[in-house]
Design an enzyme around this catalytic site. Sequence first.
Site, PDB file in Angstrom:
ATOM      1  N   ASP A  72      70.777  92.716  74.267  1.00 38.65           N
ATOM      2  CA  ASP A  72      71.864  93.576  74.739  1.00 38.65           C
ATOM      3  C   ASP A  72      73.014  93.481  73.747  1.00 38.65           C
ATOM      4  OD1 ASP A  72      74.102  94.720  75.983  1.00 38.65           O
ATOM      5  OD2 ASP A  72      73.256  94.330  77.973  1.00 38.65           O
ATOM      6  N   TYR A  81      84.641 107.807  71.851  1.00 42.94           N
ATOM      7  CA  TYR A  81      83.355 107.623  71.162  1.00 42.94           C
ATOM      8  C   TYR A  81      83.557 107.682  69.647  1.00 42.94           C
ATOM      9  CZ  TYR A  81      78.819 109.041  69.185  1.00 42.94           C
ATOM     10  OH  TYR A  81      77.698 109.153  68.396  1.00 42.94           O
ATOM     11  N   LYS A 101      83.075 104.692  66.827  1.00 38.76           N
ATOM     12  CA  LYS A 101      82.169 104.808  65.669  1.00 38.76           C
ATOM     13  C   LYS A 101      82.963 104.613  64.368  1.00 38.76           C
ATOM     14  CE  LYS A 101      78.248 105.828  65.967  1.00 38.76           C
ATOM     15  NZ  LYS A 101      77.039 104.983  66.170  1.00 38.76           N
TER      16      LYS A 101
END
Length: 315
Positions: free
Chosen positions: A40, A129, A133
């Site tokens: 994970d 998001y 990134k």
Amino acid sequence: MNILVFGRDGQLGQALQKQFQSVLFQKGNNILFVGRSECDLGYPSQITNLLEGFKPQLLINAAAYTAVDQAEKEPELAFAINAGAPEVMAVYAAHYGATLLHFSTDYVFDGSKQGAYTESDKISPLGVYGKSKEAGEHAIAKAFKTATEKSGQFAIFRTSWVYGDGRNFIRTILRLAKERSMLRVINDQYGVPTSAAWLAEVVCYLALNTNQLREFHSGIYHAVPRGETSWHALACLAVQAALDDGQELQASLATIAPIPASEYPMAAPRPMNSRLSTTRLQIELERLGLVSKLPHWNTPWDEQVVSYVKHLSKN
Ligand SMILES: NC(=O)c1ccc[n+]([C@@H]2O[C@H](COP(=O)([O-])OP(=O)(O)OC[C@H]3O[C@@H](n4cnc5c(N)ncnc54)[C@H](OP(=O)(O)O)[C@@H]3O)[C@@H](O)[C@H]2O)c1
């Protein structure tokens, strides 16, 4: 060579599995694909344990937090997966002289540029998001820059509008086109649909010569097929390809209404222009003598979408 791929179950992860099944990359490589259940990425210690145990010479990170709208509600998780995890991978790769291949997005740009974005254009993500990134890109570059021991190499491939085995825009449109006659699709956002299979092929060729690592220039590369389109034109092409393939749909080209993005509000803002220039990648592939060897490098996006739609109906 030991090769470790994160994100086994995602669109790109599945395309990489198929790519690595080809004889080209089988011989002499020990390839391990891991999904969330084995590692994970929200837990850095799980990543470190895996890396220290398996000792990969090549790491490919196809995993990411990709729920663009949900990210607005859980920024900590998005940053942990999209920036924290790649940082751990990069620190390992830079320290042990390994190669890291990572993926980023057109969403690092705000979309205000006229024409295609180059790798050196200023990034300015609009949502969580994209920001997560961006942080991943910076973390990787920093880890390699500050490495004091053996320094490996890295490539960050910014791509866009990915489709493959998994949930994506084309599949959604085809499902909706079966269920209803009228569709409304945004026609003022532009970008390039990217086949996960195409992307997997490009990055494997760039990084590997059978079981030898190639020496490429570390840095960011834009990786999308030739051409550009809008979401509306993509929807029309997918529907037309399905109709040509004999599929029964309720919708037709005449019933796919073009709408502006302003009429389709979403939690996270999207760039209006996602066009990415691939000149840098083209130059690097030419330098490595790969352009003529890559089977699909020059296949335009629309041909790839038509093949994908036909492939979907047979599976
Ligand atoms: N999809 C696009 O349109 C698009 C556009 C531009 C760039 N990209 C980038 O391209 C790359 C590949 O995207 P994709 O379309 O293949 O994504 P995807 O299909 O959403 O797959 C992402 C994978 O990451 C895994 N993942 C998420 N959180 C995780 C965690 N905490 N621990 C372990 N694994 C975790 C997911 O696992 P589960 O299967 O268990 O959920 C999934 O298998 C990503 O870097 C993405 O940011 C994608």
